[in-house]
Design an enzyme around this catalytic site. Structure first.
Site, mmCIF file in Angstrom:
data_model
loop_
_atom_site.group_PDB
_atom_site.id
_atom_site.type_symbol
_atom_site.label_atom_id
_atom_site.label_comp_id
_atom_site.label_asym_id
_atom_site.label_seq_id
_atom_site.Cartn_x
_atom_site.Cartn_y
_atom_site.Cartn_z
ATOM 1 N N CYS A 136 -23.573 -3.572 2.063
ATOM 2 C CA CYS A 136 -22.465 -2.645 2.290
ATOM 3 C C CYS A 136 -22.833 -1.231 1.860
ATOM 4 O O CYS A 136 -22.463 -0.248 2.519
ATOM 5 C CB CYS A 136 -21.211 -3.127 1.568
ATOM 6 S SG CYS A 136 -21.384 -3.314 -0.227
ATOM 7 N N CYS A 144 -20.901 -6.781 5.444
ATOM 8 C CA CYS A 144 -20.812 -7.834 4.429
ATOM 9 C C CYS A 144 -21.224 -9.193 4.985
ATOM 10 O O CYS A 144 -20.643 -9.677 5.962
ATOM 11 C CB CYS A 144 -19.383 -7.916 3.898
ATOM 12 S SG CYS A 144 -19.172 -9.189 2.631
ATOM 13 N N ASP A 203 0.808 -1.215 0.000
ATOM 14 C CA ASP A 203 0.000 0.000 0.000
ATOM 15 C C ASP A 203 0.846 1.273 0.000
ATOM 16 O O ASP A 203 0.420 2.292 0.519
ATOM 17 C CB ASP A 203 -0.945 -0.013 1.216
ATOM 18 C CG ASP A 203 -2.052 1.029 1.101
ATOM 19 O OD1 ASP A 203 -2.444 1.351 -0.023
ATOM 20 O OD2 ASP A 203 -2.512 1.514 2.154
ATOM 21 N N CYS A 259 -13.613 4.072 9.190
ATOM 22 C CA CYS A 259 -14.992 3.593 9.293
ATOM 23 C C CYS A 259 -15.030 2.135 8.867
ATOM 24 O O CYS A 259 -14.445 1.771 7.840
ATOM 25 C CB CYS A 259 -15.906 4.437 8.408
ATOM 26 S SG CYS A 259 -17.650 3.938 8.442
#
Length: 392
Positions: A209, A263, A149, A256
């Site tokens: 979601c 899900c 990332d 959040c």
């Protein structure tokens, strides 16, 4: 076949049959703490790049300017490293043992995203990826690069390409075995490892979601407007958070979990087993009143080794003030009032907003009079907006 490819193939033959190498790679990855591993070819479908370009043209990246930096490097692993021949995608499960949304009912407490309650996953996963890369090079030759990332790597599309799961309607990766709770890492290698079958969508007609998002940040399935996303607002967004979105943030002070937690595939997920990634008790619902007192040294000490530390005290205290304003708890007035003299203007401005939600009009007007010397234009604007709101 290029000379390099021939050499790589010879290297694979020298160390054993490819299936044996892949099996050993999976075993080594599991020993290092990874819960999922799969191999993708070094390319992405053309529509991946088209969606990214459309996203950037619309300005949906907001303050995340790094996304617009040489986007062509993101659309294909080969654009980042021309020599890559396979991408090993790895997942580490950080699934909580409870529904993190339960904290939102405790208005005097702070909800910190599950992923940020333990050690920073970048710092935990990257050394393991490096060790796996060293093992692979030592076992089969070639070269490797690892990413967590922090580079122009589209981890989620690559993870779907590798078969780790699929991108759900919330745009995050979903695994049939681990639900929505996966940290992703990528190992690029010059070895031509055989790819796994790609993941298939299993969302069906479900839109749990999308319905769970407090700020309605999904204009359509598989499309996220980060500028409305609570994670973006509390982590990436600079300056003041838009006033119309503040009440929707609730007590979420960092990130959040709502779309992930909603899900249905999470019912098949097991709790994360990695102690370093597990939530610290002191970061599970800390008191807003205590967080509001943090100076820079105390902030750094409390969030040592976590992802929260990277956001900085200024943004974090701004978020705490928003949560205090949403608490409806008059006992938190002193905590917000103390921040009216904070060194950071975004914190002072958010404190003004919080007090406008907790104080009666007369008390707020008296407080405004005592702070007439405020010299930051954004904070003065917060005072004007707060007093106009009372008049209305």
């Amino acid at each position: 076949m290029t000379d390099q490819s021939a050499l790589l193939s010879a290297s694979c033959e020298k160390t054993g049959a490819e299936p044996d190498l892949v099996a050993a790679l999976r075993e080594k990855a599991a020993a290092l703490g990874f819960d999922a591993v799969a191999i993708a070819p070094p390319d992405l479908p053309p529509e991946t790049g088209a969606r990214l370009r459309d996203f950037l043209v619309q300005g949906l990246h907001g303050d995340m300017g790094w996304l617009a930096d040489r986007p062509e490097r993101r659309t294909s692993p080969c654009g980042l490293w021309a020599d890559v021949r396979a991408v090993v995608m790895l997942g580490a499960n950080y699934g909580p043992g409870h529904d993190p949304r339960a904290l939102q009912a405790q208005k005097d407490r702070a909800a910190i995203s599950v992923y940020a309650r333990g050690d920073d996953y970048h710092d935990v996963i990257k050394p393991r990826l490096k060790e796996l890369a060293r093992w692979l090079i030592g076992s089969a030759g070639g070269d490797a690069k690892v990413f967590v990332d922090t580079a122009a790597v589209m981890e989620k599309p690559l993870a779907m390409r590798a078969g780790l799961g699929w991108q759900g309607k919330h745009t995050n990766l979903v695994s049939r075995d681990l639900g929505s709770w996966l940290f992703l890492g990528a190992l690029f290698t010059t070895l031509p490892l055989p790819p796994d079958p790609p993941g298939r969508d299993h969302c069906g007609s479900c839109k749990a979601c999308l319905d769970a998002c407090p700020t309605k940040a999904f204009p359509a399935p598989w499309r996220l407007d980060p500028r409305r996303c609570v994670s973006y607002l509390t982590i990436e967004h600079k300056g003041s958070i838009p006033r119309d979105l503040r009440p929707l943030i609730g007590n979420r002070v960092y990130g959040c979990d709502d779309c992930l937690a909603a899900c249905p595939w999470n019912k098949f997920a097991r709790m994360g087993r990695d102690a370093k990634l597990s939530a610290r008790d002191e970061l599970t619902g800390p008191a807003l009143a205590e967080l509001a007192k943090l100076d820079d040294a105390a902030f750094r000490a409390l969030f040592r080794k976590t992802a929260v530390k990277r956001v900085g005290r200024e943004k974090f205290l701004r978020n705490v003030m928003i949560a205090i304003g949403n608490s409806g708890d008059p006992s938190l007035v002193p905590a917000a009032e103390a921040r009216l003299t904070d060194a950071a203007a975004p914190v002072r401005g958010a404190a003004v907003w919080a007090l406008s939600k907790l104080l009666p009009e007369r008390d707020l007007s008296a407080l405004a009079e005592r702070h007439r010397g405020e010299n930051d234009p954004t904070v003065r604007d917060e005072w004007r907006a707060a007093l106009r709101s009372d008049e209305g």
